[in-house]
Design an enzyme around this catalytic site. Structure first.
Site, PDB file in Angstrom:
ATOM      1  N   ARG A 170      -4.001   9.029   5.861  1.00  0.00           N
ATOM      2  CA  ARG A 170      -2.790   8.897   5.357  1.00  0.00           C
ATOM      3  C   ARG A 170      -1.925   8.998   6.468  1.00  0.00           C
ATOM      4  NH1 ARG A 170       1.375  12.123   3.545  1.00  0.00           N
ATOM      5  NH2 ARG A 170       3.145  11.090   2.311  1.00  0.00           N
TER       6      ARG A 170
ATOM      7  N   TYR B 134       8.386  -7.283  -2.646  1.00  0.00           N
ATOM      8  CA  TYR B 134       7.909  -8.036  -3.941  1.00  0.00           C
ATOM      9  C   TYR B 134       8.993  -9.253  -4.233  1.00  0.00           C
ATOM     10  CZ  TYR B 134      11.529  -5.993  -7.019  1.00  0.00           C
ATOM     11  OH  TYR B 134      12.783  -5.559  -7.759  1.00  0.00           O
TER      12      TYR B 134
ATOM     13  N   LEU C 119      21.064  -6.707  -2.889  1.00  0.00           N
ATOM     14  CA  LEU C 119      20.120  -7.620  -2.646  1.00  0.00           C
ATOM     15  C   LEU C 119      20.536  -8.974  -2.623  1.00  0.00           C
ATOM     16  CD1 LEU C 119      16.904  -7.870  -2.422  1.00  0.00           C
ATOM     17  CD2 LEU C 119      16.998  -8.723  -4.843  1.00  0.00           C
TER      18      LEU C 119
ATOM     19  N   LYS D 140      13.938  -6.733  -0.275  1.00  0.00           N
ATOM     20  CA  LYS D 140      13.137  -6.698  -1.611  1.00  0.00           C
ATOM     21  C   LYS D 140      12.226  -5.620  -1.695  1.00  0.00           C
ATOM     22  CE  LYS D 140      13.104  -9.169  -5.883  1.00  0.00           C
ATOM     23  NZ  LYS D 140      13.975  -8.112  -6.789  1.00  0.00           N
TER      24      LYS D 140
END
Ligand code: PDD
Length: 285
Positions: free
Chosen positions: A101, A33, A205, A148
């Site tokens: 999955r 994101y 980050l 991120k």
């Protein structure tokens, strides 16, 4: 006004926006994101956020479903459609829905791109005047914090601990040193007027606001040192602050209930905040 969001090629009212329950972002946090600030309807330091987006998706071998230019167009359309003056544009790209999955990548992933805008008065936030309190928590995150990732459970728990203590942010601690805030970069100003912030590595980050603030400070002949610091050093310093797209620069006035200097935002933090806001407005697109 109805909030309009973007989901996979369409602009739709938020209530009608849908993503599959088999989306790998939902099942595995297999996604990335970014958050860019908006002032006066314009994007702040957006190239820096898009460069980090490109790096993050590259690190997890996820191909963006649209070009960066298309992302900018969608950001701008969200700002326009939601009549946004000041706030944030959020974007999230995941490896998409895949059945059954399965942990390993699907053979032909169809990434999901979701984007939305939200209003926030970043410049006039009350906490910018008073400063904020932080609590410390152990940094329990994974080893690739430079990506991120939408896997934010450690930060959710850290910020919940902060909220329960009446604080706005948590500082995460590893090996006795601050890594960063739950959703912000951490800085201190030492008694010798040196700005200190942890060096970029896989432990943190690489903050876009951090990078811009460091450059603005250096251009003004301030001494900046990139190294880890402890809470004791922060408490012995002149000032402490955090930076992020969603709050720009905000003073930290208490750490675990102990005051930093006189418990008020210091002059350097206040000045760097003004300088950042000037830079943001001057370079907004
Ligand atoms: N968070 N460190 C972490 C862990 C973050 O999540 C963020 C941003 C930052 C600051 O980065 P930048 O200056 O590029 O915003 C540092 C965003 C705002 C969020 O999660 O909402």
């Amino acid at each position: 006004m109805q909030q309009i969001v973007y989901v996979d090629g369409s602009f739709v009212p938020a209530a009608d926006a849908k993503v599959s329950v088999f989306d790998r972002g939902f099942l595995f946090a297999d996604g990335i994101y970014e958050v860019s600030a908006v002032l006066d309807g314009k994007l702040i330091d957006n190239d820096s956020h898009l460069a980090r987006l490109q790096r993050s998706v590259g690190e997890i071998a996820l191909a963006l479903p649209v070009t960066l230019q298309r992302i900018v167009d969608i950001q701008k359309e969200l700002i326009a459609r939601n009549d946004l003056t000041d706030g944030l544009v959020y974007l999230q790209v995941t490896r998409g829905a895949a059945i059954p999955r399965d942990f390993a990548f699907p053979k032909h992933p169809k990434p999901t791109l979701v984007m939305f805008a939200s209003a926030k008065d970043i410049v006039n936030a009350a906490s910018a005047k008073t400063g904020i309190g932080v609590v410390t928590v152990p940094d329990i995150r994974w080893a690739r914090r430079d990506i991120k990732s939408v896997a934010l459970l450690a930060q959710v728990l850290a910020k919940q601990a902060a909220a329960e203590a009446g604080c706005a942010e948590a500082w995460m601690i590893e090996d006795g040193k601050v890594t960063e805030g739950g959703s912000s970069s951490a800085f201190i100003l030492t008694q010798d007027d040196v700005l200190v912030t942890r060096q970029n590595s896989s432990a943190i980050l690489p903050g876009c606001t951090r990078k811009a603030v460091m450059k603005l400070a250096e251009e003004r002949q301030l001494r900046v040192e990139e190294r880890a610091f402890s809470v004791d050093e922060a408490l012995a310093g002149k000032e402490a602050f955090i930076t992020s797209a969603s709050l720009f620069v905000q003073a930290v006035v208490t750490i675990d209930g102990r005051t930093v200097a006189n418990g008020k935002p210091g002059p350097m933090t206040t000045r760097l905040r003004e300088i950042y806001v000037e830079f943001a407005r001057a370079t907004a697109v």
